[in-house]
Design an enzyme around this catalytic site. Structure first.
Site, PDB file in Angstrom:
ATOM      1  N   GLU A  53      17.908 -13.928 -38.353  1.00  0.00           N
ATOM      2  CA  GLU A  53      17.217 -13.468 -37.147  1.00  0.00           C
ATOM      3  C   GLU A  53      15.891 -12.835 -37.549  1.00  0.00           C
ATOM      4  O   GLU A  53      15.848 -11.981 -38.432  1.00  0.00           O
ATOM      5  CB  GLU A  53      18.100 -12.470 -36.384  1.00  0.00           C
ATOM      6  CG  GLU A  53      17.406 -11.679 -35.295  1.00  0.00           C
ATOM      7  CD  GLU A  53      16.738 -12.543 -34.209  1.00  0.00           C
ATOM      8  OE1 GLU A  53      17.381 -13.487 -33.713  1.00  0.00           O
ATOM      9  OE2 GLU A  53      15.560 -12.262 -33.880  1.00  0.00           O
ATOM     10  N   GLN A  54      14.834 -13.245 -36.850  1.00  0.00           N
ATOM     11  CA  GLN A  54      13.514 -12.732 -37.214  1.00  0.00           C
ATOM     12  C   GLN A  54      13.333 -11.251 -36.877  1.00  0.00           C
ATOM     13  O   GLN A  54      12.601 -10.537 -37.567  1.00  0.00           O
ATOM     14  CB  GLN A  54      12.419 -13.553 -36.522  1.00  0.00           C
ATOM     15  CG  GLN A  54      12.470 -13.497 -35.010  1.00  0.00           C
ATOM     16  CD  GLN A  54      11.502 -14.466 -34.332  1.00  0.00           C
ATOM     17  OE1 GLN A  54      10.815 -15.226 -35.004  1.00  0.00           O
ATOM     18  NE2 GLN A  54      11.446 -14.432 -33.026  1.00  0.00           N
ATOM     19  N   ARG A 127      23.484  -7.990 -20.442  1.00  0.00           N
ATOM     20  CA  ARG A 127      23.280  -8.868 -21.608  1.00  0.00           C
ATOM     21  C   ARG A 127      23.534  -8.137 -22.913  1.00  0.00           C
ATOM     22  O   ARG A 127      24.128  -8.683 -23.836  1.00  0.00           O
ATOM     23  CB  ARG A 127      21.825  -9.360 -21.648  1.00  0.00           C
ATOM     24  CG  ARG A 127      21.437 -10.259 -20.545  1.00  0.00           C
ATOM     25  CD  ARG A 127      19.954 -10.543 -20.664  1.00  0.00           C
ATOM     26  NE  ARG A 127      19.725 -11.567 -21.652  1.00  0.00           N
ATOM     27  CZ  ARG A 127      19.495 -12.840 -21.348  1.00  0.00           C
ATOM     28  NH1 ARG A 127      19.450 -13.229 -20.102  1.00  0.00           N
ATOM     29  NH2 ARG A 127      19.302 -13.724 -22.283  1.00  0.00           N
ATOM     30  N   TYR A 236      22.825  -7.988  -8.442  1.00  0.00           N
ATOM     31  CA  TYR A 236      24.253  -7.810  -8.717  1.00  0.00           C
ATOM     32  C   TYR A 236      24.490  -6.587  -9.613  1.00  0.00           C
ATOM     33  O   TYR A 236      23.630  -6.231 -10.414  1.00  0.00           O
ATOM     34  CB  TYR A 236      24.895  -9.065  -9.310  1.00  0.00           C
ATOM     35  CG  TYR A 236      24.298  -9.640 -10.564  1.00  0.00           C
ATOM     36  CD1 TYR A 236      24.629  -9.161 -11.829  1.00  0.00           C
ATOM     37  CD2 TYR A 236      23.419 -10.720 -10.492  1.00  0.00           C
ATOM     38  CE1 TYR A 236      24.119  -9.730 -12.977  1.00  0.00           C
ATOM     39  CE2 TYR A 236      22.887 -11.284 -11.657  1.00  0.00           C
ATOM     40  CZ  TYR A 236      23.238 -10.782 -12.881  1.00  0.00           C
ATOM     41  OH  TYR A 236      22.724 -11.345 -14.022  1.00  0.00           O
ATOM     42  N   ASP A 316      19.208 -22.751 -25.748  1.00  0.00           N
ATOM     43  CA  ASP A 316      17.893 -23.017 -25.153  1.00  0.00           C
ATOM     44  C   ASP A 316      17.025 -23.902 -26.045  1.00  0.00           C
ATOM     45  O   ASP A 316      16.153 -24.612 -25.547  1.00  0.00           O
ATOM     46  CB  ASP A 316      17.151 -21.705 -24.903  1.00  0.00           C
ATOM     47  CG  ASP A 316      17.516 -21.091 -23.556  1.00  0.00           C
ATOM     48  OD1 ASP A 316      18.444 -21.598 -22.892  1.00  0.00           O
ATOM     49  OD2 ASP A 316      16.869 -20.095 -23.165  1.00  0.00           O
TER      50      ASP A 316
HETATM   51  P1  FAD Z   1      17.529 -16.836 -27.195  1.00  0.00           P
HETATM   52  O1  FAD Z   1      18.265 -15.819 -26.413  1.00  0.00           O
HETATM   53  O2  FAD Z   1      16.090 -17.063 -26.847  1.00  0.00           O
HETATM   54  O3  FAD Z   1      17.640 -16.427 -28.731  1.00  0.00           O
HETATM   55  C1  FAD Z   1      16.832 -17.014 -29.722  1.00  0.00           C
HETATM   56  C2  FAD Z   1      16.833 -16.089 -30.946  1.00  0.00           C
HETATM   57  O4  FAD Z   1      16.192 -16.760 -32.036  1.00  0.00           O
HETATM   58  C3  FAD Z   1      16.043 -14.802 -30.724  1.00  0.00           C
HETATM   59  O5  FAD Z   1      16.818 -13.708 -31.154  1.00  0.00           O
HETATM   60  C4  FAD Z   1      14.797 -14.994 -31.579  1.00  0.00           C
HETATM   61  O6  FAD Z   1      14.268 -13.763 -32.069  1.00  0.00           O
HETATM   62  C5  FAD Z   1      15.326 -15.869 -32.699  1.00  0.00           C
HETATM   63  N1  FAD Z   1      14.317 -16.682 -33.388  1.00  0.00           N
HETATM   64  C6  FAD Z   1      13.367 -17.483 -32.826  1.00  0.00           C
HETATM   65  N2  FAD Z   1      12.636 -18.088 -33.772  1.00  0.00           N
HETATM   66  C7  FAD Z   1      13.124 -17.669 -34.979  1.00  0.00           C
HETATM   67  C8  FAD Z   1      12.781 -17.950 -36.344  1.00  0.00           C
HETATM   68  N3  FAD Z   1      11.779 -18.787 -36.678  1.00  0.00           N
HETATM   69  N4  FAD Z   1      13.490 -17.333 -37.327  1.00  0.00           N
HETATM   70  C9  FAD Z   1      14.534 -16.487 -37.015  1.00  0.00           C
HETATM   71  N5  FAD Z   1      14.882 -16.182 -35.731  1.00  0.00           N
HETATM   72  C10 FAD Z   1      14.190 -16.763 -34.743  1.00  0.00           C
HETATM   73  N6  FAD Z   1      21.845 -17.635 -18.309  1.00  0.00           N
HETATM   74  C11 FAD Z   1      23.098 -17.481 -17.827  1.00  0.00           C
HETATM   75  O7  FAD Z   1      24.020 -18.132 -18.336  1.00  0.00           O
HETATM   76  N7  FAD Z   1      23.385 -16.628 -16.800  1.00  0.00           N
HETATM   77  C12 FAD Z   1      22.403 -15.910 -16.198  1.00  0.00           C
HETATM   78  O8  FAD Z   1      22.682 -15.139 -15.278  1.00  0.00           O
HETATM   79  C13 FAD Z   1      21.071 -16.078 -16.642  1.00  0.00           C
HETATM   80  N8  FAD Z   1      20.095 -15.436 -16.042  1.00  0.00           N
HETATM   81  C14 FAD Z   1      18.832 -15.635 -16.463  1.00  0.00           C
HETATM   82  C15 FAD Z   1      17.808 -15.035 -15.770  1.00  0.00           C
HETATM   83  C16 FAD Z   1      16.524 -15.252 -16.143  1.00  0.00           C
HETATM   84  C17 FAD Z   1      15.433 -14.668 -15.332  1.00  0.00           C
HETATM   85  C18 FAD Z   1      16.206 -16.056 -17.282  1.00  0.00           C
HETATM   86  C19 FAD Z   1      14.799 -16.297 -17.728  1.00  0.00           C
HETATM   87  C20 FAD Z   1      17.225 -16.656 -17.989  1.00  0.00           C
HETATM   88  C21 FAD Z   1      18.543 -16.477 -17.569  1.00  0.00           C
HETATM   89  N9  FAD Z   1      19.570 -17.112 -18.213  1.00  0.00           N
HETATM   90  C22 FAD Z   1      20.828 -16.956 -17.742  1.00  0.00           C
HETATM   91  C23 FAD Z   1      19.309 -17.978 -19.382  1.00  0.00           C
HETATM   92  C24 FAD Z   1      19.653 -17.278 -20.697  1.00  0.00           C
HETATM   93  O9  FAD Z   1      18.972 -16.055 -20.776  1.00  0.00           O
HETATM   94  C25 FAD Z   1      19.284 -18.143 -21.890  1.00  0.00           C
HETATM   95  O10 FAD Z   1      19.670 -19.464 -21.647  1.00  0.00           O
HETATM   96  C26 FAD Z   1      19.980 -17.672 -23.162  1.00  0.00           C
HETATM   97  O11 FAD Z   1      19.639 -16.347 -23.455  1.00  0.00           O
HETATM   98  C27 FAD Z   1      19.613 -18.575 -24.346  1.00  0.00           C
HETATM   99  O12 FAD Z   1      20.195 -18.081 -25.511  1.00  0.00           O
HETATM  100  P2  FAD Z   1      19.764 -18.655 -26.924  1.00  0.00           P
HETATM  101  O13 FAD Z   1      20.587 -17.916 -27.929  1.00  0.00           O
HETATM  102  O14 FAD Z   1      19.798 -20.133 -26.919  1.00  0.00           O
HETATM  103  O15 FAD Z   1      18.221 -18.266 -27.113  1.00  0.00           O
END
Ligand code: FAD
Length: 411
Positions: A53-54, A127, A236, A316
Site C-alpha cells: 500500500e502506497q 467504511r 442513511y 475498481d
Molecule cells: P480503492 O478503495 O480505490 O483502493 C485502492 C488502493 O490502492 C488505495 O489504498 C490506494 O492508495 C492504493 N494504491 C493505488 N496505487 C498504488 C500503487 N501504485 N502502489 C501501492 N498502492 C496503491 N460501493 C459499495 O459497494 N457500496 C456503496 O455504498 C458505495 N458507495 C459509494 C459512494 C460513492 C460516492 C463513491 C464514489 C463510491 C461508492 N462505492 C460504493 C464504490 C466503492 O467506494 C469502491 O468501489 C471501492 O472502494 C473500490 O475498492 P478498491 O479496493 O477496488 O479500490
C-alpha cells in the site's frame, strides 16, 4: 510513473499449493477494501500474501458504505459475518421520496424479503469500520502481510514470477500479482488499456453528521433517497445510528479537480439544492464546518480482459462502476472470494486467474450497466414517474442484482 516490462511471456506454469505458502507469495497492490478482502480470502485458502500500500498508514475516507446480500455472503464466508451484524445498521426498508415535498414515492424492502429470497439482507456500515476489521483479520493471520509506504512503481513479468519495484527502490518477488489499485489503476493503464478515466458528468458531495445534531429529524424509515431533476440525495445511518451518512449528487459539464476529498462549503450545497424539501436542507445545514467534501465521478470502459499470465486486476481497477447502486465495493468483495476459490482449484496460476476473469466478467458488466441506467431514473425530471419506471432498470431484485452468490457461483 509505473513501468511494466514483460521479459518472458511464456506464462510458465507454477503449481498452486504448498509452493505459495512460502516465498514467493501472492502480491496484492493496494490495501483498499478490494485488496484487503483479497488478502483475507487468499489467507483463508492457505496462501501467503503481501499487500503493498502506497499510503504510510491504513485509512479509509469518512463515509458510509451500503452492502448488498451478495457482499454479505462473501463477508460471512471470510469470517466477518458476526462483525457485520454487530457493527452495521440493518435497514428493514428504504424510502424513495420526492425532492420538493418529501412525499413517499416507494418503499423497498432491504431486510426480511431479501433474507427470504436471497438468504441475506442489506447492511449499512462506516467504511473505516469495515476497512479496519479487514486489516485486523489479515494482520492477525500474518503480522507482515500488509506493507505500508510501499508505492509500486513498476512490474517485471519474469514468468513464472512477477518482480515488483517500489518507489523506495526495493524489489519484491511474487508468484502472482493482483492489482487492486483503484479506479485510477496504473497497472490497468500500462498493461490492459491506455484509456484514462473520464469524467461522467456527475459530481457528488459527502458528509457524516452526528445524529445528536439532528434530534429534530423525523425520517421513517431512516434511510433512502430523495430524487429530483438532475439531482439525488442519499441518506442513511451508520455506526448503529450514531452518524448520518449523506451523499448528494448533481450534474456538471466539466470537472478539473483531483481526488474525492476536496473540501467543500455547506453554502454551495444548500445553493445547489435550493427548492428541495426542508428535510434535506435541515440535514445539510447540520453539516459541521470542515465535514463536507466533493468530488467528480469518473469511469472507464469495461475491459474484455483483465488478467494476463500471472497478473490480474481486481475491484475498481478491473471494473469501476458509477456509485448510484452502491455496488463498487460489493463487486470488489465478490471478486476477492471468487478469485480465492479459483486459486483453490489447484490449477496453474495463469489458468486460475483466467478462470476468475471468466467467472466475473458477466457479473461486472451487468452491474456496470445497471449502475449507469440507475442514474437516469434517480435524477428524474418527473419523480412521480419513479415507481413506474424503476422496475425495468435498477433495483428490481429479479434482474439479478442480488441473485448472485460469490461463495457458490459457478467458476
Ligand atoms: P480503492 O478503495 O480505490 O483502493 C485502492 C488502493 O490502492 C488505495 O489504498 C490506494 O492508495 C492504493 N494504491 C493505488 N496505487 C498504488 C500503487 N501504485 N502502489 C501501492 N498502492 C496503491 N460501493 C459499495 O459497494 N457500496 C456503496 O455504498 C458505495 N458507495 C459509494 C459512494 C460513492 C460516492 C463513491 C464514489 C463510491 C461508492 N462505492 C460504493 C464504490 C466503492 O467506494 C469502491 O468501489 C471501492 O472502494 C473500490 O475498492 P478498491 O479496493 O477496488 O479500490
Amino acid at each position: 510513473m509505473l513501468f511494466i516490462q514483460a521479459i518472458d511471456d511464456s506464462h510458465g506454469i507454477l503449481p498452486i499449493g504448498p509452493a505459495l505458502m512460502q516465498e514467493p507469495s501472492i502480491a496484492i497492490i493496494g490495501a483498499g477494501i478490494g485488496g484487503l478482502c483479497t488478502a483475507l480470502a487468499m489467507q483463508r485458502a492457505g496462501l501467503r500474501v503481501r499487500v503493498y500500500e502506497q499510503a504510510p498508514k491504513l485509512a479509509e475516507v469518512g463515509a458510509g458504505l451500503s452492502l448488498s446480500p451478495t457482499a454479505a455472503h462473501a463477508l460471512n464466508h471470510l469470517g466477518l459475518g458476526e462483525f457485520l451484524r454487530e457493527r452495521a445498521t440493518m435497514p428493514e426498508e428504504q424510502f424513495a421520496r420526492h425532492y420538493r415535498d418529501g412525499r413517499l414515492l416507494m418503499l423497498s424492502n432491504r431486510g426480511r424479503s431479501l433474507l427470504e429470497r436471497f438468504g441475506e439482507r442489506y447492511y449499512l456500515i462506516h467504511r473505516a469500520d469495515l476497512h479496519g476489521a479487514l486489516a485486523a483479520a489479515v494482520h492477525a493471520n500474518d503480522a507482515d502481510a500488509i506493507q505500508l509506504a510501499k508505492a509500486v512503481r513498476g512490474l517485471r513479468r519474469l514468468e513464472p514470477h512477477v518482480e515488483i519495484e517500489m518507489a523506495d527502490g526495493s524489489i519484491e518477488t511474487a508468484a502472482a500479482c493482483i492489482a487492486a489499485d483503484g479506479q485510477r489503476s496504473s497497472v490497468r493503464t500500462q498493461i490492459f488499456s491506455p484509456e484514462q478515466p473520464r469524467f461522467t458528468g456527475y459530481v457528488a458531495w459527502r458528509a457524516l453528521i452526528p445524529m445528536e445534531h439532528l434530534s429534530a429529524l423525523d425520517l421513517q424509515p431512516s434511510s433512502g433517497i430523495f430524487i429530483g431533476p438532475g439531482h439525488m440525495v442519499n441518506v442513511y445511518p451508520v455506526q448503529r445510528g450514531r452518524l448520518l451518512n449523506l451523499v448528494a449528487f448533481a450534474e456538471r459539464n466539466t470537472w478539473t479537480e483531483e481526488g474525492w476529498s476536496i473540501p467543500a462549503q455547506r453554502d454551495e450545497l444548500l445553493e445547489e439544492f435550493s427548492g428541495w424539501t426542508d428535510t434535506v436542507r435541515f440535514i445539510m445545514m447540520a453539516i459541521a464546518d470542515g465535514a463536507l467534501f466533493r468530488w467528480g465521478l469518473f469511469d472507464r470502459t469495461p475491459l474484455e480482459r483483465w488478467t494476463e499470465g500471472h497478473l490480474a486486476l481486481l475491484g475498481d481497477a478491473a471494473h469501476p462502476v458509477l456509485p448510484f447502486l452502491g455496488h463498487g465495493a460489493v463487486l470488489a468483495i465478490e471478486d476477492a472470494v471468487v478469485l480465492a476459490r479459483c486459486f483453490a482449484t489447484g490449477e496453474s496460476i495463469p489458468a486460475a486467474l483466467h478462470r476468475y476473469e471468466i467467472a466475473r466478467r458477466e457479473r461486472a458488466r451487468f452491474v456496470f450497466e445497471e449502475s449507469r441506467k440507475a442514474v437516469r431514473i434517480f435524477h428524474a425530471s418527473d419523480p412521480d414517474r419513479y415507481s413506474r419506471s424503476v422496475g425495468n432498470v435498477t433495483v428490481d431484485e429479479g434482474l439479478g442484482l442480488f441473485a448472485y452468490n460469490p461463495v457458490n457461483c459457478a467458476i
